[in-house]
Design a protein around this motif. Structure first.
Motif, PDB file in Angstrom:
ATOM      1  N   MET A 134     -11.400  16.652   4.130  1.00 46.83           N
ATOM      2  CA  MET A 134     -12.224  17.581   4.900  1.00 46.83           C
ATOM      3  C   MET A 134     -11.555  17.943   6.217  1.00 46.83           C
ATOM      4  O   MET A 134     -10.944  17.098   6.872  1.00 46.83           O
ATOM      5  N   ASP A 135     -11.666  19.208   6.596  1.00 46.41           N
ATOM      6  CA  ASP A 135     -11.239  19.662   7.908  1.00 46.41           C
ATOM      7  C   ASP A 135     -12.276  19.172   8.919  1.00 46.41           C
ATOM      8  O   ASP A 135     -13.446  19.559   8.850  1.00 46.41           O
ATOM      9  N   ALA A 136     -11.857  18.314   9.842  1.00 48.10           N
ATOM     10  CA  ALA A 136     -12.802  17.701  10.779  1.00 48.10           C
ATOM     11  C   ALA A 136     -13.382  18.710  11.764  1.00 48.10           C
ATOM     12  O   ALA A 136     -14.453  18.484  12.329  1.00 48.10           O
ATOM     13  N   LYS A 137     -12.708  19.817  11.962  1.00 49.34           N
ATOM     14  CA  LYS A 137     -13.191  20.817  12.907  1.00 49.34           C
ATOM     15  C   LYS A 137     -14.254  21.708  12.278  1.00 49.34           C
ATOM     16  O   LYS A 137     -15.291  21.989  12.889  1.00 49.34           O
ATOM     17  N   THR A 138     -14.001  22.136  11.051  1.00 52.94           N
ATOM     18  CA  THR A 138     -14.895  23.101  10.407  1.00 52.94           C
ATOM     19  C   THR A 138     -15.870  22.459   9.418  1.00 52.94           C
ATOM     20  O   THR A 138     -16.878  23.069   9.054  1.00 52.94           O
ATOM     21  N   GLY A 139     -15.571  21.248   8.969  1.00 53.96           N
ATOM     22  CA  GLY A 139     -16.394  20.610   7.951  1.00 53.96           C
ATOM     23  C   GLY A 139     -16.112  21.130   6.554  1.00 53.96           C
ATOM     24  O   GLY A 139     -16.792  20.762   5.596  1.00 53.96           O
ATOM     25  N   LYS A 140     -15.094  21.956   6.416  1.00 54.68           N
ATOM     26  CA  LYS A 140     -14.764  22.535   5.113  1.00 54.68           C
ATOM     27  C   LYS A 140     -14.060  21.505   4.235  1.00 54.68           C
ATOM     28  O   LYS A 140     -13.125  20.839   4.654  1.00 54.68           O
ATOM     29  N   VAL A 141     -14.514  21.374   2.994  1.00 52.98           N
ATOM     30  CA  VAL A 141     -13.854  20.499   2.022  1.00 52.98           C
ATOM     31  C   VAL A 141     -12.652  21.242   1.459  1.00 52.98           C
ATOM     32  O   VAL A 141     -12.789  22.332   0.904  1.00 52.98           O
ATOM     33  N   ILE A 142     -11.476  20.661   1.594  1.00 55.82           N
ATOM     34  CA  ILE A 142     -10.264  21.345   1.138  1.00 55.82           C
ATOM     35  C   ILE A 142      -9.683  20.732  -0.134  1.00 55.82           C
ATOM     36  O   ILE A 142      -8.781  21.290  -0.740  1.00 55.82           O
ATOM     37  N   TRP A 143     -10.207  19.585  -0.518  1.00 51.63           N
ATOM     38  CA  TRP A 143      -9.849  18.971  -1.808  1.00 51.63           C
ATOM     39  C   TRP A 143     -10.897  17.939  -2.136  1.00 51.63           C
ATOM     40  O   TRP A 143     -11.420  17.280  -1.241  1.00 51.63           O
ATOM     41  N   SER A 144     -11.248  17.821  -3.417  1.00 49.76           N
ATOM     42  CA  SER A 144     -12.281  16.835  -3.746  1.00 49.76           C
ATOM     43  C   SER A 144     -12.205  16.383  -5.193  1.00 49.76           C
ATOM     44  O   SER A 144     -11.611  17.054  -6.045  1.00 49.76           O
ATOM     45  N   LYS A 145     -12.812  15.254  -5.440  1.00 50.69           N
ATOM     46  CA  LYS A 145     -12.987  14.702  -6.787  1.00 50.69           C
ATOM     47  C   LYS A 145     -14.351  14.015  -6.795  1.00 50.69           C
ATOM     48  O   LYS A 145     -14.567  13.060  -6.053  1.00 50.69           O
ATOM     49  N   ASN A 146     -15.270  14.529  -7.577  1.00 49.20           N
ATOM     50  CA  ASN A 146     -16.630  13.976  -7.658  1.00 49.20           C
ATOM     51  C   ASN A 146     -17.232  13.800  -6.262  1.00 49.20           C
ATOM     52  O   ASN A 146     -17.823  12.762  -5.951  1.00 49.20           O
ATOM     53  N   GLU A 147     -17.115  14.822  -5.444  1.00 46.64           N
ATOM     54  CA  GLU A 147     -17.489  14.713  -4.026  1.00 46.64           C
ATOM     55  C   GLU A 147     -18.980  14.476  -3.792  1.00 46.64           C
ATOM     56  O   GLU A 147     -19.365  13.914  -2.770  1.00 46.64           O
ATOM     57  N   ASN A 148     -19.831  14.877  -4.720  1.00 46.38           N
ATOM     58  CA  ASN A 148     -21.278  14.801  -4.490  1.00 46.38           C
ATOM     59  C   ASN A 148     -21.972  13.646  -5.211  1.00 46.38           C
ATOM     60  O   ASN A 148     -23.197  13.559  -5.185  1.00 46.38           O
ATOM     61  N   THR A 149     -21.199  12.767  -5.828  1.00 45.00           N
ATOM     62  CA  THR A 149     -21.801  11.652  -6.562  1.00 45.00           C
ATOM     63  C   THR A 149     -22.014  10.457  -5.640  1.00 45.00           C
ATOM     64  O   THR A 149     -21.054   9.909  -5.101  1.00 45.00           O
ATOM     65  N   PRO A 150     -23.261  10.010  -5.424  1.00 42.42           N
ATOM     66  CA  PRO A 150     -23.504   8.843  -4.561  1.00 42.42           C
ATOM     67  C   PRO A 150     -22.905   7.577  -5.179  1.00 42.42           C
ATOM     68  O   PRO A 150     -23.064   7.321  -6.369  1.00 42.42           O
ATOM     69  N   ARG A 151     -22.219   6.792  -4.340  1.00 43.71           N
ATOM     70  CA  ARG A 151     -21.596   5.547  -4.799  1.00 43.71           C
ATOM     71  C   ARG A 151     -21.748   4.475  -3.724  1.00 43.71           C
ATOM     72  O   ARG A 151     -21.952   4.775  -2.556  1.00 43.71           O
ATOM     73  N   ALA A 152     -21.613   3.237  -4.140  1.00 46.39           N
ATOM     74  CA  ALA A 152     -21.576   2.137  -3.174  1.00 46.39           C
ATOM     75  C   ALA A 152     -20.357   2.322  -2.282  1.00 46.39           C
ATOM     76  O   ALA A 152     -19.279   2.699  -2.759  1.00 46.39           O
ATOM     77  N   ILE A 153     -20.504   2.061  -0.986  1.00 47.82           N
ATOM     78  CA  ILE A 153     -19.412   2.355  -0.050  1.00 47.82           C
ATOM     79  C   ILE A 153     -18.939   1.147   0.760  1.00 47.82           C
ATOM     80  O   ILE A 153     -18.092   1.281   1.649  1.00 47.82           O
ATOM     81  N   ALA A 154     -19.470  -0.033   0.463  1.00 48.47           N
ATOM     82  CA  ALA A 154     -19.011  -1.259   1.129  1.00 48.47           C
ATOM     83  C   ALA A 154     -18.999  -1.092   2.651  1.00 48.47           C
ATOM     84  O   ALA A 154     -19.889  -0.495   3.221  1.00 48.47           O
ATOM     85  N   SER A 155     -17.935  -1.582   3.301  1.00 50.46           N
ATOM     86  CA  SER A 155     -17.899  -1.614   4.774  1.00 50.46           C
ATOM     87  C   SER A 155     -17.692  -0.261   5.435  1.00 50.46           C
ATOM     88  O   SER A 155     -17.777  -0.152   6.665  1.00 50.46           O
ATOM     89  N   VAL A 156     -17.450   0.776   4.656  1.00 46.68           N
ATOM     90  CA  VAL A 156     -17.416   2.125   5.212  1.00 46.68           C
ATOM     91  C   VAL A 156     -18.770   2.444   5.852  1.00 46.68           C
ATOM     92  O   VAL A 156     -18.877   3.272   6.767  1.00 46.68           O
ATOM     93  N   THR A 157     -19.795   1.743   5.398  1.00 51.25           N
ATOM     94  CA  THR A 157     -21.141   1.815   5.979  1.00 51.25           C
ATOM     95  C   THR A 157     -21.121   1.679   7.494  1.00 51.25           C
ATOM     96  O   THR A 157     -21.915   2.314   8.215  1.00 51.25           O
ATOM     97  N   LYS A 158     -20.230   0.856   8.003  1.00 52.26           N
ATOM     98  CA  LYS A 158     -20.210   0.541   9.433  1.00 52.26           C
ATOM     99  C   LYS A 158     -19.965   1.769  10.308  1.00 52.26           C
ATOM    100  O   LYS A 158     -20.257   1.744  11.512  1.00 52.26           O
TER     101      LYS A 158
END
Length: 377
Positions: A134-158
């Protein structure tokens, strides 16, 4: 016969060198015989052309073919740019090699043409369940794989937990030197766990800054929960539950439709139960790769100083060493100076797999945020 003679001569040289060595004498070793068998037949300049590896075989060599500079198997997503075509002779065989350099300019040399395929390397994350850039300035997704599927995220939660900590510090009710109570027995046990521990609570209180550093750099699970309780106004599991409500409220405020939280640190409920911190409901925090990237975007946009901490390789906090597991940082295994990586977070549980949120900003470009969820490595 020429081959036998050459091998015989080589063996004789080695035998004589060995005998002289036994007598306490030294002799210069002859250069590698095979290294002398590559010679340049012709060199042709070519328009800069993009190639990528055709398989995991092959390597990048120096022109004399005496030194292997890189194995192509270690560069699955690299685009190599060829500028010259060189014909090399090895014995009676001639072969075409390309003089190549990777995009970052950190590796260059010669590759046999059949190991390369014309065109830029397609980005592949074979083992990862989901990923996004993702472009951090615009929020535009520029590449993705299953971007909208909710998954467990472990310590990224922090990242969400620390956003709410920074939000409170930025207000008028607290400072970095505010004290956080850490006397609850469940948190002390968690800090000493061989699986979920790392930063031990040897004191009954620490400053917000100390726990913030421990949670971000060392991914301390007990520090994250203690900070969450502090944000919610207390120091017991009751306030942990209140804090998780704040996490979900913030996700709703950001319109993260595919994010739900049940823990402040990313541990699953099944693991938290033994420490007194299970709140019921789903077993894990479930967030999509895109929503993780948006959390990271809000964090570094609203509180850019977070990158000063996330870029620290290791730091002593209250006498304990906190180690950052981001291997794209300077001095680490996958560091690349051209990428300018300065964050952000790693995570792992058996359920979530390996998770990673990275960010960096190359000169003249917008900042990039990348998220990989449930990878095998």
């Amino acid at each position: 016969m020429a081959h036998i003679s050459k091998r015989f001569t080589r063996n004789m040289i080695l035998m004589v060198a060995g005998m002289l060595s036994m007598l306490g004498l030294t002799v210069l070793q002859p250069a590698n015989v095979s290294a002398q068998t590559y010679s340049v037949v012709s060199t042709t300049s070519m328009t800069k052309t993009a190639y990528h590896r055709s398989s995991a075989k092959g390597a990048v060599f120096n022109l004399a073919h005496t030194k292997k500079l890189a194995n192509l198997k270690n560069y699955p997503n690299t685009t190599w740019y060829a500028s010259k075509k060189v014909t090399l002779k090895h014995g009676s065989t001639k072969a075409i090699y390309y003089q190549v350099k990777n995009g970052a300019g950190t590796v260059s040399g010669y590759v046999w043409h059949s190991y390369l395929t014309k065109g830029k390397s397609p980005l592949t994350l074979t083992d990862a369940k989901a990923a996004v850039a993702m472009d951090a300035k615009t929020g535009k997704v520029i590449w993705s794989k299953n971007e909208n599927t909710p998954r467990a995220i472990a310590s990224v939660t922090k990242l969400m937990t620390l956003y709410l900590v920074l939000q409170k510090v930025a207000g008028k009710s607290a400072t970095w030197n505010s004290k956080v109570t850490t006397s609850y027995s469940g948190l002390k046990s968690m800090g000493s766990s061989s699986v979920y521990g790392g930063f031990k609570f040897t004191k009954n209180s620490y400053t917000v800054k100390q726990l913030y550093d421990a949670a971000l750099i060392d991914s301390s699970n007990n520090a994250a929960i203690a900070l969450g309780q502090w944000v919610a106004g207390g120091s017991t599991p009751t306030y942990n539950k209140k804090f998780i409500k704040l996490m979900n409220a913030q996700a709703k405020k950001w319109h993260l439709g595919r994010a739900s939280f049940v823990s402040a640190n990313g541990m699953e409920q099944s693991a938290l139960k033994g420490y007194g911190y299970s709140i019921g409901g789903a077993n894990a925090n479930l967030v999509s790769a895109k929503d993780v990237a948006l959390i990271a975007k809000h964090l570094i946009t609203d509180y850019p100083t977070v990158l000063k901490t996330s870029s620290i390789g290791s730091l002593k906090v209250s006498g304990q060493l906190c180690y950052n597991y981001n291997n794209l940082l300077p001095g680490r295994k996958y560091y690349n100076s051209a990428l300018k990586v300065d964050g952000l977070k790693t995570g792992y549980t058996d359920l979530a797999g390996y998770c990673f949120v990275g960010t960096g900003q190359k000169s003249g470009h917008d900042r990039l945020i990348t998220v990989v969820l449930h990878d095998a490595d």
